[in-house]
Motif scaffolding. Sequence first.
Motif, short mmCIF file in Angstrom:
data_model
loop_
_atom_site.label_atom_id
_atom_site.label_comp_id
_atom_site.label_asym_id
_atom_site.label_seq_id
_atom_site.Cartn_x
_atom_site.Cartn_y
_atom_site.Cartn_z
N LYS A 64 0.85 -1.21 0.00
CA LYS A 64 0.00 0.00 0.00
C LYS A 64 0.88 1.24 0.00
CE LYS A 64 -4.03 -2.05 0.20
NZ LYS A 64 -4.93 -2.02 -0.96
N ARG A 65 2.10 1.08 -0.47
CA ARG A 65 3.05 2.21 -0.57
C ARG A 65 3.24 2.90 0.78
NH1 ARG A 65 3.40 -0.66 -4.23
NH2 ARG A 65 3.09 -0.19 -6.44
N SER A 103 3.27 7.04 0.83
CA SER A 103 2.25 7.79 0.07
C SER A 103 1.39 8.66 0.99
CB SER A 103 1.37 6.81 -0.71
OG SER A 103 0.71 5.93 0.19
N ILE A 105 -1.04 9.83 4.26
CA ILE A 105 -2.17 9.26 5.02
C ILE A 105 -2.90 8.23 4.17
CG2 ILE A 105 -3.92 10.97 4.31
CD1 ILE A 105 -4.82 11.01 7.29
N LEU A 107 -5.74 7.02 2.49
CA LEU A 107 -6.94 7.73 2.05
C LEU A 107 -8.20 6.91 2.28
CD1 LEU A 107 -5.40 9.26 -1.21
CD2 LEU A 107 -6.02 10.51 0.87
N GLY A 161 1.73 13.21 4.59
CA GLY A 161 2.20 12.87 5.94
C GLY A 161 3.68 12.52 5.97
C1 LIG Z 1 -5.28 14.62 10.48
C2 LIG Z 1 -4.68 14.37 9.14
C3 LIG Z 1 -3.33 13.85 9.26
C4 LIG Z 1 -2.49 13.71 8.24
C5 LIG Z 1 -2.77 14.12 6.91
C6 LIG Z 1 -1.94 13.84 5.88
C7 LIG Z 1 -2.28 14.28 4.52
C8 LIG Z 1 -1.67 13.47 3.43
O1 LIG Z 1 -0.93 12.54 3.62
S1 LIG Z 1 -2.09 14.00 1.86
C9 LIG Z 1 -1.42 12.77 0.83
C10 LIG Z 1 -2.35 11.62 0.53
N1 LIG Z 1 -1.73 10.71 -0.40
C11 LIG Z 1 -1.90 10.79 -1.71
O2 LIG Z 1 -2.65 11.57 -2.22
C12 LIG Z 1 -1.07 9.80 -2.53
C13 LIG Z 1 -1.92 8.75 -3.19
N2 LIG Z 1 -1.09 7.75 -3.87
C14 LIG Z 1 -0.45 7.98 -5.01
O3 LIG Z 1 -0.49 9.04 -5.59
C15 LIG Z 1 0.34 6.84 -5.59
O4 LIG Z 1 -0.04 5.67 -4.93
C16 LIG Z 1 1.86 7.02 -5.49
C17 LIG Z 1 2.30 7.42 -4.11
C18 LIG Z 1 2.33 8.06 -6.50
C19 LIG Z 1 2.55 5.66 -5.85
O5 LIG Z 1 2.11 5.22 -7.11
P1 LIG Z 1 2.28 3.69 -7.55
O6 LIG Z 1 3.64 3.22 -7.19
O7 LIG Z 1 1.86 3.61 -8.98
O8 LIG Z 1 1.29 2.87 -6.63
P2 LIG Z 1 -0.28 2.69 -6.76
O9 LIG Z 1 -0.57 1.65 -7.79
O10 LIG Z 1 -0.94 3.99 -6.94
O11 LIG Z 1 -0.69 2.12 -5.33
C20 LIG Z 1 -0.40 0.79 -4.94
C21 LIG Z 1 -1.42 0.40 -3.90
O12 LIG Z 1 -1.30 1.28 -2.77
C22 LIG Z 1 -2.53 1.93 -2.52
N3 LIG Z 1 -2.26 3.29 -2.03
C23 LIG Z 1 -1.32 4.14 -2.48
N4 LIG Z 1 -1.36 5.28 -1.80
C24 LIG Z 1 -2.35 5.16 -0.90
C25 LIG Z 1 -2.88 6.00 0.11
N5 LIG Z 1 -2.37 7.22 0.37
N6 LIG Z 1 -3.91 5.56 0.86
C26 LIG Z 1 -4.42 4.32 0.67
N7 LIG Z 1 -3.94 3.46 -0.28
C27 LIG Z 1 -2.92 3.89 -1.04
C28 LIG Z 1 -3.25 1.91 -3.86
O13 LIG Z 1 -4.62 2.08 -3.68
C29 LIG Z 1 -2.85 0.56 -4.38
O14 LIG Z 1 -3.63 -0.40 -3.70
P3 LIG Z 1 -4.26 -1.68 -4.49
O15 LIG Z 1 -4.99 -2.43 -3.46
O16 LIG Z 1 -3.07 -2.40 -5.05
O17 LIG Z 1 -5.11 -1.10 -5.56
#
Ligand SMILES: CC/C=C\C=C\CC(=O)SCCNC(=O)CCNC(=O)[C@H](O)C(C)(C)COP(=O)(O)OP(=O)(O)OC[C@H]1O[C@@H](n2cnc3c(N)ncnc32)[C@H](O)[C@@H]1OP(=O)(O)O
Length: 315
Positions: A64-65, A103, A105, A107, A161
């Motif tokens: 889940k990165r 990646s 928080i 989401l 995060g």
């Molecule tokens: C009170 C609040 C406290 C803290 C707040 C913090 C704010 C933040 O953190 S904002 C940032 C939120 N994150 C994002 O917007 C990033 C989202 N992810 C991505 O853009 C991409 O995953 C990537 C980091 C660029 C990596 O890309 P890639 O290597 O191509 O992987 P993916 O195929 O996209 O993902 C693989 C797998 O991981 C899951 N995943 C990735 N990121 C998240 C995430 N942030 N939350 C939940 N899950 C995540 C993605 O869904 C995939 O899952 P599968 O089950 O394989 O589909």
Amino acid sequence: MMFRAMAAAVIGSAFRKSRGLWLPGLSAVRAMSAQAGPTPPFSALSVSHPATAVTHVELYRPEKRNAMNQAFWSEMVDCFSQIALDSECRVVIVSGAGKIFTSGIDLMDMAENMLQPEGDDVARMSWNMRRLVAKFQETFSIIEKCPKPVVVAVHGACVGGGVDLITACDIRLCTQDAWFQVKEVDIGLAADVGTLQRLPKVIGSRSLVNELALTARKLYSDEAKSCGLVSRVFPDKESMMAGALELAAEIAARSPVAVQGTKINLVYSRDHSVSESLDYMATWNMSMLQTQDLVKSAQAAMEKKSPKEVLFSKL
Ligand SMILES: CC/C=C\C=C\CC(=O)SCCNC(=O)CCNC(=O)[C@H](O)C(C)(C)COP(=O)(O)OP(=O)(O)OC[C@H]1O[C@@H](n2cnc3c(N)ncnc32)[C@H](O)[C@@H]1OP(=O)(O)O
């Protein structure tokens, strides 16, 4: 190939079990990146001891990165509270397992339940929301409160995060392919767990901080180095982990009284005036200058010995 993977896994598990085991050079780095999975009782972290007095905390949800789920937010506090009290540990390395550092928080967790405060009316819900945000903030503040220096090693993406996390660390390293993104505005929130408070103190340019936080543009490793977010850039993860371990060993070899006093006073002086900080330092050293470590270190220096040759008591 299969045999090498199995051997690496065995070495990795030996690490987790035996404290103080010194595996020099590359073999230690291989073991650091060959963890079999999270270390119980943790489910989002893997904790190991790649060298004497060095603790390695790995964000461990590679599939889940390394998205920061509910378990992660509380496990970090438990983990660093233990490290703070662990007299065997003198320095910590933080890194991410798998393809990227993190990646940010999770989401899915966020959408489902993380930010849903209980309460019968707006006042009570707001009150509970405040407590929730403060709890999330503690996940990274605990790194800063830990008296042991924390070296963070970032490869690939460090999103949202992730930037909150690394700005609470003492030394930041990254790979050439690393990028950093203050992503919060893109998901509709003002970053609230440390980035807006610490990033301006890490990099000199307010204008750059504002640009990054207001636009969520990616900051790549070269610019991260030139603006001071990281102190060193390595060609790849293996060389970065070797560099992190070498750095950690340098720190671990020195007097823990001196090292921990240095971290605590650096953090204090960042948030106080020079005069307040000098006052704090004088009070700090009125006891700490009486340490045996000073005598031992000074004697070693006079004898042209390295601090590595001095045996310091645990702290
Ligand atoms: C009170 C609040 C406290 C803290 C707040 C913090 C704010 C933040 O953190 S904002 C940032 C939120 N994150 C994002 O917007 C990033 C989202 N992810 C991505 O853009 C991409 O995953 C990537 C980091 C660029 C990596 O890309 P890639 O290597 O191509 O992987 P993916 O195929 O996209 O993902 C693989 C797998 O991981 C899951 N995943 C990735 N990121 C998240 C995430 N942030 N939350 C939940 N899950 C995540 C993605 O869904 C995939 O899952 P599968 O089950 O394989 O589909």
